[in-house]
Scaffold this motif. Structure first.
Motif, PDB file in Angstrom:
ATOM      1  N   SER A  19      -6.048   2.914   0.355  1.00 24.97           N
ATOM      2  CA  SER A  19      -7.010   1.806   0.455  1.00 24.97           C
ATOM      3  C   SER A  19      -7.036   0.951  -0.801  1.00 24.97           C
ATOM      4  CB  SER A  19      -8.407   2.354   0.742  1.00 24.97           C
ATOM      5  OG  SER A  19      -8.804   3.246  -0.292  1.00 24.97           O
ATOM      6  N   GLN A  20      -6.437   1.442  -1.883  1.00 27.30           N
ATOM      7  CA  GLN A  20      -6.422   0.707  -3.145  1.00 27.30           C
ATOM      8  C   GLN A  20      -5.168   1.080  -3.932  1.00 27.30           C
ATOM      9  OE1 GLN A  20     -10.030   1.907  -5.076  1.00 27.30           O
ATOM     10  NE2 GLN A  20      -9.488   4.064  -5.125  1.00 27.30           N
ATOM     11  N   CYS A  44       0.841  -1.193   0.000  1.00 25.04           N
ATOM     12  CA  CYS A  44       0.000   0.000   0.000  1.00 25.04           C
ATOM     13  C   CYS A  44       0.882   1.250   0.000  1.00 25.04           C
ATOM     14  CB  CYS A  44      -0.904   0.030   1.228  1.00 25.04           C
ATOM     15  SG  CYS A  44      -2.059  -1.354   1.328  1.00 25.04           S
TER      16      CYS A  44
END
Length: 490
Positions: free
Chosen positions: A300-301, A282
């Motif tokens: 988060s992505q 991340c």
């Protein structure tokens, strides 16, 4: 002392010393910005942030009533205490960063934070101040001793010889600071007429403040060209060499053989940081917490920079990646290296990159330095220098991927580079023509450039002992294959 001198560089040094023995000796300097052990962990704790101060109210009861009553609203008055330890209000840059995060509706990357902090046109760290030297935030090798710029001059002259002594050469320095390196290079080489007459110096600098300092330190003279249609010409009176300024490397005219110097430039390019967690890699981001302080969060992505992370993984061995929990990638370093390689491929010449870093994957090196001390990365953005280790392996792969007409050499240590170029011969010559005070300065500067750890000969105060950075800095060369292997990478 490193005694091994390459024959080619030694010839230049003997001539250089004879021609330049009376040059001004470097003044004593304080520790380099990298003369202390590096912090290898970027702090993520938050300092005390801004808060709203309570208003002081004045008691009206002490004033007896008179025939005329005047009502005064004192609720808007504020008389701050004489000594306040509470933080100041948000700076212009802090407001700008918070505005970006609010507009985006989420955090920004560490790279974007770093770029804004360093080069924001209104409030960036490098833009409106002189950050170098004892009065600044850090000291670089050219500020330590005149000998550093002279050694780089020897390398440039050696490469010029290998290029066949072309009549015109674009000498480009990326991020030239005060212009000290080029100034010492030109002074040292001023007696080599054919070489000097071939040079056109191009300084890639985005800071108006530093451009003025460079103009001053290179003793530039602005000349009006005789031709009415021609632009104004700037010449350094140190060697009669034309000088031009550019915001980017791409703006430097192409078509002539090119020699590029990048000393402590790559370390300031913005990096992306990634952290390995249970769900994968991340990206580390900068956000604003509920208390209005900056903080680190994880994406988060996947983010766009993930593509560069995958590219870096492709260049690394599986066992090298497996043991990491954090990693840094620098897309701008990859892109700049490709630009350099393509120009060298088309125009001929070479580039010398000198910086602190690793010949492999960099894990967690981002650091902030203010007034020669390490501080929190998120503390008062714009008031401290941000830099990170240079991934020299990534530079190599980027150059080789960009063009098959270039070859990459190194990295070797700074000590090996300037030792082989003849700094020992140079310092011994200078020591024969100086006072005791100048001799101490020369020895101190020499140790800082080539030594490792504390200088064993030091007899001065303990807090001023020279700390060598000869092995902390690495040097890498990218050259057109037609030139062969450059000095001293043979």
């Amino acid at each position: 002392m490193l005694r091994k001198l390459l024959p080619q560089s030694l010839v230049f040094h003997r001539r250089l010393s004879n021609a330049y023995v009376t040059s001004q000796l470097a003044a004593p300097s304080v520790a380099s910005r990298l003369s202390s052990p590096f912090s290898t962990h970027s702090s993520s704790h938050n300092p005390d942030g801004p808060s709203i101060k309570q208003l002081d109210h004045v008691d009206d009861s002490q004033f007896p009533p008179t025939a005329t009553t005047i009502s005064i609203d004192r609720s808007g008055l504020y008389n701050p205490p004489e000594h306040s330890h509470e933080p100041a209000l948000d700076s212009e840059l802090v407001k700008h960063l918070k505005g970006i995060i609010k507009f985006r509706g989420g955090p920004i990357s560490v790279a974007e934070y770093m770029e804004e902090v360093l080069t924001n046109p209104r409030a960036g760290f490098y833009i409106n101040r002189d950050v170098f030297g004892a009065e600044g935030d850090f000291i670089t090798s050219p500020e330590v001793s005149q000998m550093f710029g002279e050694m780089i001059g020897v390398w440039v002259m050696c490469l010029w010889e290998q290029m066949g002594q072309p009549q015109r050469v674009n000498l480009i320095e990326l991020g030239p600071g005060r212009g000290t390196l080029v100034a010492d290079l030109l002074r040292g080489a001023s007696k080599f007429k054919k070489f000097i007459e071939s040079l056109h110096v191009h300084l890639v600098e985005c800071s108006p403040t530093l451009q003025k300092l460079q103009h001053q330190n290179l003793k530039c003279i602005d000349q009006d060209n005789a031709a009415e249609s021609a632009e104004r010409r700037t010449v350094s009176s140190l060697a009669g060499t034309p000088v031009s300024w550019h915001a980017t490397l791409e703006q430097v005219p192409s078509g002539s053989p090119t020699i590029i110097i990048a000393h402590e430039f790559f370390d300031a390019l913005p990096i992306h940081q990634f952290q390995k967690v249970s769900r994968g890699w991340c990206e580390k981001m900068v956000d604003v917490a509920e208390d209005s302080l900056f903080r680190f969060v994880l994406s988060s992505q996947p983010t766009p920079a993930t593509l560069y992370l995958l590219k870096r993984f492709k260049w690394a061995a599986n066992e090298e990646i497996a043991k990491l929990s954090q990693i840094e990638v620098c897309p701008k370093a990859m892109e700049l290296t490709q630009t350099i390689a393509k120009r060298i491929s088309s125009d001929g010449g070479g580039a010398l990159i000198i910086d602190y870093g690793l010949n492999g994957v960099v894990s967690d090196s981002l650091q902030a330095i203010r007034k020669h001390k390490f501080v929190d990365i998120l503390d008062n953005p714009g008031s401290a220098d941000l830099s990170a280790y240079v991934d020299f392996a990534s530079i190599r792969h980027s150059a080789e991927e960009a063009s098959g007409d270039v070859s990459v050499h190194g990295p070797i240590t700074q000590s090996q580079l300037i030792g082989s170029l003849g700094i020992n011969f140079r310092v011994e010559t200078l020591l024969q023509n100086c006072s005791d005070e100048q001799a101490d300065s020369l020895k101190s500067g020499y140790w800082r450039l080539v030594g490792d750890g504390e200088a064993p000969f030091w007899e001065g105060p303990d807090d001023s002992v020279p700390i060598g950075m000869g092995t902390r800095y690495l040097a890498m060369a990218i050259v057109n294959k037609k030139q062969g292997v450059p000095v001293p990478f043979q």
